[in-house]
Write an enzyme that holds these catalytic residues in place. Structure first.
Site, PDB file in Angstrom:
ATOM      1  N   ASP A   1     -30.660  30.051 -20.860  1.00  0.00           N
ATOM      2  CA  ASP A   1     -31.796  28.839 -21.325  1.00  0.00           C
ATOM      3  C   ASP A   1     -31.443  29.888 -22.819  1.00  0.00           C
ATOM      4  OD1 ASP A   1     -33.971  28.177 -19.893  1.00  0.00           O
ATOM      5  OD2 ASP A   1     -34.168  30.051 -19.658  1.00  0.00           O
TER       6      ASP A   1
ATOM      7  N   ASP B   1     -34.189  22.006 -14.765  1.00  0.00           N
ATOM      8  CA  ASP B   1     -35.504  22.692 -15.261  1.00  0.00           C
ATOM      9  C   ASP B   1     -36.752  22.549 -16.001  1.00  0.00           C
ATOM     10  OD1 ASP B   1     -37.376  25.109 -14.671  1.00  0.00           O
ATOM     11  OD2 ASP B   1     -36.797  26.417 -16.592  1.00  0.00           O
TER      12      ASP B   1
ATOM     13  N   HIS C   1     -28.276  28.636 -14.703  1.00  0.00           N
ATOM     14  CA  HIS C   1     -28.968  28.201 -16.308  1.00  0.00           C
ATOM     15  C   HIS C   1     -28.483  29.407 -17.395  1.00  0.00           C
ATOM     16  CE1 HIS C   1     -32.201  26.229 -17.534  1.00  0.00           C
ATOM     17  NE2 HIS C   1     -32.937  26.591 -17.185  1.00  0.00           N
TER      18      HIS C   1
ATOM     19  N   HIS D   1     -35.597  22.650 -22.906  1.00  0.00           N
ATOM     20  CA  HIS D   1     -36.624  21.651 -23.072  1.00  0.00           C
ATOM     21  C   HIS D   1     -37.492  23.136 -22.984  1.00  0.00           C
ATOM     22  CE1 HIS D   1     -34.138  24.315 -19.473  1.00  0.00           C
ATOM     23  NE2 HIS D   1     -35.237  25.288 -18.985  1.00  0.00           N
TER      24      HIS D   1
END
Length: 876
Positions: free
Chosen positions: A12, A122, A10, A337
């Site tokens: 970011d 997420d 994941h 996000h």
């Protein structure tokens, strides 16, 4: 029982580190991953977090690695897309979500393919429109983590339905996207990980298949996974247990579950419950300066740049998808996000503002070029005066105020429409300017060109998507309305009588219904002991309101077209707030509110200027709905949703062990509306995405204007007990000290939001008419009034008007903005168009679809379901 192991990371792109800080690690990660996949054929696949931007970020540093990546993608070993970035689903426009997927697919096409799963591991809750968007891209499944509870679902697999009726096969990840992250060469730990997942998920699975997500934030690929799986399988086989682990892709897992045809529950709408995992319901209130930047930049592209570029394109000028999409990428990179939810460091947020600035620079430059190209093509009636062009980028007829800047030699002039009718106007300001200073000097000084720069307002009438020319005649007598809008503390037009009460609150009488609305535009200030993720009050709060106050009230502008009253409050508020209480020392916080009423316009527009001098607090503005209702309506992406005014869980969330308080604080797009069916009140907004409904069945709308905080994440909040979210990093910029301007509007109305024309009112409010006076004389051949698309149907909203990504056609995307089916929709096209086809959201033609007909330059759409999107290809 089969456990399908999906190896992933994941990523970011930015969060508690900036993009460039994280990219150093990304390059190392990608180098390692590519080498691993090429070296070990037993490592069947790796999921690159469902977003393609990481490929751009990596290849920007190492472009020579592209062919190696392409081979892995084509072989199904490296799984990419379908998104460009992993988005927040509530704080961005619906069209931007489409562009996110569209750009993700375009990038994926270059590498071979994209994953056909709506992977949202997420996002802080799930928006109701997502199934419809995924179906529009040929994606029939979704995987997500946050937003649902065990009471909503008894199985991890279900059918998710959008308001329009679109359904996708959905997989909930109740243990998150790292439930297999502990698999390692420590076989005792790996065995424990498998057993824990079996214990918690076996009974929830709709079939004998469980999804095991082996990865986590910024996690490198574990090279040992094939060997770990082999050893675990050997162990279970030797012990006679029917348990098998399989390394695969998410698509493999979904195909397997679907093949067993389980009976699945249908769940509809949005998912925002933070019982088992936080969705941060109040996340829409922080860093509203950045969220307003997002609103303004999206609006620039969706409602001005692309529509007006399309007008120019229809008239024979170039439409450059590439440079426009470059601007879109800057915008959407900010939609990750963590980014748009503004739960990052100050450095990261500053870089976001730079990206928005880049997008605006591109957008405004192109927009000005296209306006100039169109203005140069028009055959003006020069005998009528200097031309002033007004653009309408919506398809319906509008009669609304437009602000214009004109350059004349005199303050005496008349304004007429293109048929010679004199148009009243109201001057806002006049100043002397030298036009020579606006031009580059080459070799010699430009001769002075002193003129009057006059800013004015007038009511323009346009019949649809297009333009109309008005004319300014110098030294001519103007036409004026009789009477003024304002008198003392009263504003009045054909629709409303607005009275400013002694405490600065507004009292509005709707002349159509004779109903009077009191308790409007009351300011509320309170402490905020929360963080960037969530508002949370201190244990001992002090709440300050303007009820009973005595602000200064003055009529500052008054004329026949509009009048404006300034209401000047001084809020004496505690200087700071901690987790226990508010500070004893106070400071003045000036709040100036400008209330404007226009002739002929059914809105009361408000601009509020806050000079914020306090820390860790929140300022909201309150509107008593003056009705009794259990529910309300709010606009979301591609339509409206009905929501509850009171949530029973808000009284028991802490006793039931929820991760966070669940209460009626919600995201919105352009409006929220309360109504009892006979009377209603709508609050429109420009870039204020959060509201709360107070007072249950006698609703008060609380609109968040400013919320300041000092840390990214904190422990043990009243509204979010336990561990912190994010890191305990100081973020002084998130205090939002300084001056902030916000805009919103009040619309009392008859009936519900449909009877009150609230959708049309809201979109007119956020999309003002645009004016332009050419400074250089030209003479083209076009009519001085021209409309390309018209409709008389209410409830139909433009999502996009642009040139196709794949060919010469114009793409028109519209949707039903109501929660009821709309029938017999007619769109009238200019005769430059000669063919119409239906497209999917990838902008590819849908074959054998008879949903629309095209006869005599009219598109006929018999039916659009609630919140349904339709994309049309307009051929020329």
């Amino acid at each position: 029982m089969n456990l399908y192991v999906v190896c992933h990371t994941h990523w970011d792109r930015e969060w508690h580190k900036t993009f460039h800080e994280y990219r150093v690690k990304l390059v190392e990660f990608m180098d390692d991953l590519i080498d691993l996949l090429e070296r070990d054929e037993n490592y069947t696949s790796f999921l690159l977090d469902g977003q393609t931007v990481v490929l751009e970020d990596y290849l920007d540093v190492k472009p020579y690695m592209k062919e190696r990546i392409r081979r892995l993608v084509k072989a199904g070993r490296l799984v990419i897309g379908p998104w460009y970035v992993q988005p927040d689903e509530f704080l961005v426009s619906g069209e931007s979500l489409i562009r996110n997927l569209l750009i993700g697919h375009e990038i994926g096409k270059d590498f071979g393919r994209v994953m056909k799963v709506g992977y949202l591991p997420d996002s802080f809750g799930q928006a109701a429109c997502i199934p419809q968007l995924l179906k529009g891209f040929g994606i029939d499944s979704a995987v997500f983590w946050r937003g649902v509870t065990d009471e909503d679902l008894d199985k991890t697999e279900f059918l998710w339905e959008s308001p329009d009726g679109s359904r996708v096969f959905a997989v909930h990840l109740p243990l998150g996207y790292g439930n297999g992250a502990s698999l390692s060469k420590n076989m005792a730990m790996s065995f424990e990980t498998v057993e824990e997942n079996l214990k918690k998920l076996a009974s929830k699975a709709a079939t004998n298949n469980i999804l095991l997500m082996c990865g986590f934030d910024q996690r490198f690929a574990d090279h040992d996974i094939p060997e770990i799986i082999k050893e675990l399988n050997s162990y279970y086989k030797e012990n006679g247990k029917d348990i098998r682990l399989i390394q695969c892709s998410i698509e493999d897992y979904i195909e397997k579950v679907k093949s067993e045809e389980p009976s699945l529950k249908v769940l509809k709408g949005e998912f925002r419950k933070g019982k088992s995992m936080r969705v941060h319901v109040s996340i829409g209130g922080t860093r509203l300066d950045i969220k307003r930047d997002n609103f303004n930049t999206q609006l620039l592209y969706e409602r001005y740049l692309e529509p007006i570029s399309t007008m120019a394109y229809i008239l024979g000028h170039k439409y450059d998808n590439d440079i426009i999409n470059r601007g879109w990428k800057y915008i959407i990179q900010n939609h990750a996000h963590d980014s748009i939810c503004t739960v990052c460091t100050d450095d990261t947020h500053r870089e976001m503002k730079i990206r928005f600035e880049f997008a605006k620079q591109i957008g405004h430059t192109l927009l000005n070029e296209k306006i100039s190209e169109i203005s140069g093509d028009i055959a003006y009636k020069k005998e009528m005066g200097k031309p002033l062009i007004v653009f309408n980028t919506l398809m319906r007829k509008r009669k609304e105020p437009v602000e214009a800047t004109i350059y004349l030699d005199t303050e005496e002039f008349s304004l007429t429409d293109n048929e010679g009718r004199k148009i009243p106007y109201q001057i806002m300001s006049v100043k002397d300017v030298n036009l020579a200073e606006k031009e580059i000097e080459i070799g010699v000084k430009n001769p002075d060109r002193w003129v009057k720069e006059i800013k004015l307002v007038f009511i323009a009438e346009l019949d649809g998507f297009g333009y109309r020319t008005y004319y300014v005649k110098e030294h001519a007598k103007s036409n004026r309305y009789t009477g003024f809008i304002g008198a003392g503390n009263i504003l009045e037009n054909e629709f409303y009588r607005v009275s400013v009460e002694d405490d600065g609150s507004l009292c509005i009488t709707d002349k159509e219904t004779a109903k009077t609305y009191r308790g409007l535009n009351i300011f509320e200030e309170s402490g905020n002991a929360g963080d960037e993720y969530d508002f949370s009050p201190p244990k001992e709060d002090v709440v300050i309101t303007t009820r009973g106050s005595r602000p200064e009230i003055a009529l500052v502008e008054n004329g026949p077209l509009f009048a404006r009253i300034r209401i000047s409050h001084i809020l004496n508020v505690p200087m700071d707030t901690d987790s226990m209480k508010r500070a004893e020392k106070t400071c003045p916080c000036p709040v100036d509110c400008f209330v404007t009423l226009y002739r002929g316009i059914k809105r009361v527009d408000i601009k509020t200027v806050i000079d914020n001098r306090a820390k860790n607090h929140r300022i909201r503005v309150l509107f008593d709905g003056n009705v009794e209702a259990h529910t309300h309506i709010a606009e979301q992406q591609f339509g409206v949703l009905k929501r509850d005014n009171f949530l029973k869980e808000q009284e028991c969330w802490d006793k039931e062990g929820w991760e966070e308080r669940y209460y009626p604080v919600y995201p919105q797009r352009s409006f929220v509306d309360v109504s009892d069916g006979q009377y209603g009140l709508a609050i429109l907004n420009k870039g204020l995405p959060q509201y709360e409904i107070l007072n249950k069945d006698k609703p008060i709308i609380a609109l968040t204007l400013l919320s300041g905080t000092d840390y990214m994440g904190k422990n043990d909040l009243r509204y979010r007990p336990g561990r912190r979210s994010g890191l305990h990093i100081a973020v002084p910029d998130s205090q939002l000290l300084g001056v902030h301007e916000v805009e919103y509007s009040i619309v009392p109305h008859k009936g519900d939001y449909i009877a009150g024309d609230i959708i049309e009112s809201a979109h007119s409010y956020i999309t003002p008419l645009l004016s332009f006076m050419p400074l250089n004389e030209t003479q083209g051949e076009l009519n001085d009034e021209l409309y390309f698309i018209k409709t008389e149907n209410k409830g139909i909203i433009e999502s996009s008007i642009k040139k196709s990504e794949h060919g010469p056609a114009v793409v028109l995307r519209i949707y039903n903005g109501t929660d009821l089916p709309l029938r017999n929709i007619v769109l009238k096209l200019d005769d430059r168009f000669n063919a119409v086809d239906i497209l999917d959201l990838k902008e590819e033609k849908i074959k054998n679809n008879n949903k629309v007909s095209f006869v005599e330059n009219k598109i006929n759409i018999p039916l659009l379901n609630e919140n349904e999107i339709i994309s049309l290809s307009l051929g020329r």
